[in-house]
Scaffold this active site. Structure first.
Site, PDB file in Angstrom:
ATOM      1  N   ARG A 109      14.456   9.641  -0.991  1.00  0.00           N
ATOM      2  CA  ARG A 109      14.870   9.326   0.436  1.00  0.00           C
ATOM      3  C   ARG A 109      16.160   8.641   0.263  1.00  0.00           C
ATOM      4  NH1 ARG A 109      10.765   6.175   3.609  1.00  0.00           N
ATOM      5  NH2 ARG A 109       9.729   8.286   3.124  1.00  0.00           N
ATOM      6  N   HIS A 154      11.454   4.836  -2.014  1.00  0.00           N
ATOM      7  CA  HIS A 154      11.864   6.092  -2.293  1.00  0.00           C
ATOM      8  C   HIS A 154      13.134   6.451  -2.694  1.00  0.00           C
ATOM      9  CE1 HIS A 154       8.460   8.631  -0.257  1.00  0.00           C
ATOM     10  NE2 HIS A 154       8.197   7.523   0.526  1.00  0.00           N
ATOM     11  N   ASP A 161       5.415  10.869  -1.440  1.00  0.00           N
ATOM     12  CA  ASP A 161       4.489  11.033  -0.343  1.00  0.00           C
ATOM     13  C   ASP A 161       3.719  12.267  -0.771  1.00  0.00           C
ATOM     14  OD1 ASP A 161       5.094   8.566   0.541  1.00  0.00           O
ATOM     15  OD2 ASP A 161       6.194   9.421   2.244  1.00  0.00           O
ATOM     16  N   GLU A 243      -1.008   2.815   2.692  1.00  0.00           N
ATOM     17  CA  GLU A 243      -0.976   4.380   2.955  1.00  0.00           C
ATOM     18  C   GLU A 243      -1.474   5.298   1.655  1.00  0.00           C
ATOM     19  OE1 GLU A 243       3.507   4.673   2.907  1.00  0.00           O
ATOM     20  OE2 GLU A 243       3.717   3.648   4.774  1.00  0.00           O
ATOM     21  N   HIS A 246       1.271   7.297  -0.553  1.00  0.00           N
ATOM     22  CA  HIS A 246       2.195   6.727  -1.077  1.00  0.00           C
ATOM     23  C   HIS A 246       1.988   6.477  -2.412  1.00  0.00           C
ATOM     24  CE1 HIS A 246       6.132   4.447  -0.331  1.00  0.00           C
ATOM     25  NE2 HIS A 246       5.537   3.894  -1.418  1.00  0.00           N
TER      26      HIS A 246
END
Length: 271
Positions: A109, A154, A161, A243, A246
């Protein structure tokens, strides 16, 4: 008089030429757009390592908690550091033998995407996706509760993910912007029809039910989460307890570097 007119004409011509040259000089830097950064050689497209892993890159679409494509996501391509991609491949081989496949929602990301999340979180008026993604969380609490941060693992390139899909995979229908939203923790049959196995919540559900070991998650949902964590844990991935989707590959090749090249095939072309 004739010489005076000629002198004026020459002077005007020189002035015009000088002004034009000045415009060209001033425009030159603007015309030379700064080239986009590319990924280091240690990054690869996941599909080049394992084309069997399914990809549902949510941030290139409007089906995410922001409600629009996120800055920096140019194409729906999963980019990871080479060790993380190869570790996913090993996990995929194990799952395929059991009749399942991995599916990634997000991989590398860029920092500009994280910045987009931060701007969105500070705009308390924009709650267009609240019903699905954070129905029980006040938006003003997103930073304090840890759902949004100014840096993301990320951006270091080794975090993914991911979920599990039962084979044969049924295609997930396209999201229609503006369609009726259903809470991300609603029963699986009522939520957006993701082809993932039932994990108890949808992806990016800002709720404590998304905590991997939340005691309210039982039976098949808990078994599905354990299937994912065991498959990835065996290959060096560490789960974020808040999460279930993740995971970060350890050791990270870039443990303290946050990259900002765009999510696009050209970023890793030739790697």
């Amino acid at each position: 008089m004739r010489m005076t007119r000629l002198a004026y004409a020459l002077r005007a011509l020189v002035a015009t030429a000088t002004a034009g040259a000045a415009v060209l000089v001033a425009a030159a830097p603007a015309a030379q757009a700064r080239p986009e950064p590319k990924a280091p050689e240690e990054f690869v497209a996941l599909r080049s390592v394992d084309p069997t892993i399914l990809q549902d890159m949510r941030y290139t679409t409007a089906h995410n908690f922001v409600g629009e494509p996120v800055d920096g996501y140019r194409q729906p391509v999963c980019i990871l550091t080479r060790p993380a991609a190869h570790a996913l491949r090993q996990a995929q081989r194990k799952l395929l033998s059991q009749g399942y496949s991995l599916k990634v929602y997000d991989c590398y990301r860029p920092q500009r995407a994280v910045d987009h999340f931060v701007r969105w979180a500070k705009d308390l008026r924009d709650e267009r996706m609240k019903t699905e993604f954070y129905p029980r969380v006040d938006k003003s609490r997103l930073f304090a509760d840890g759902y949004i941060a100014e840096k993301s693992g990320h951006s270091r390139g080794s975090t993914v993910d991911v979920t599990v899909v039962k084979l044969p995979a049924v295609p997930t229908r396209p999201y229609v912007p503006g369609e009726k939203q259903v809470e991300c923790y609603a029963p699986r049959a009522e939520r957006f029809p993701d082809n993932s196995v039932d994990m108890g919540t949808g992806f990016d559900c800002f709720d404590t039910l998304s905590h991997t070991d939340d005691p309210r998650i039982q039976d098949a949902q808990r078994a599905n989460r354990r299937l994912l964590t065991s498959a990835l844990g065996a290959q060096g991935f560490v789960n974020l307890p808040e999460e279930w989707w993740h995971f970060t590959f350890k050791p990270e090749p870039f443990p303290s570097t946050y990259f900002d090249f765009p999510v696009a095939r050209r970023s890793v072309a030739g790697h």
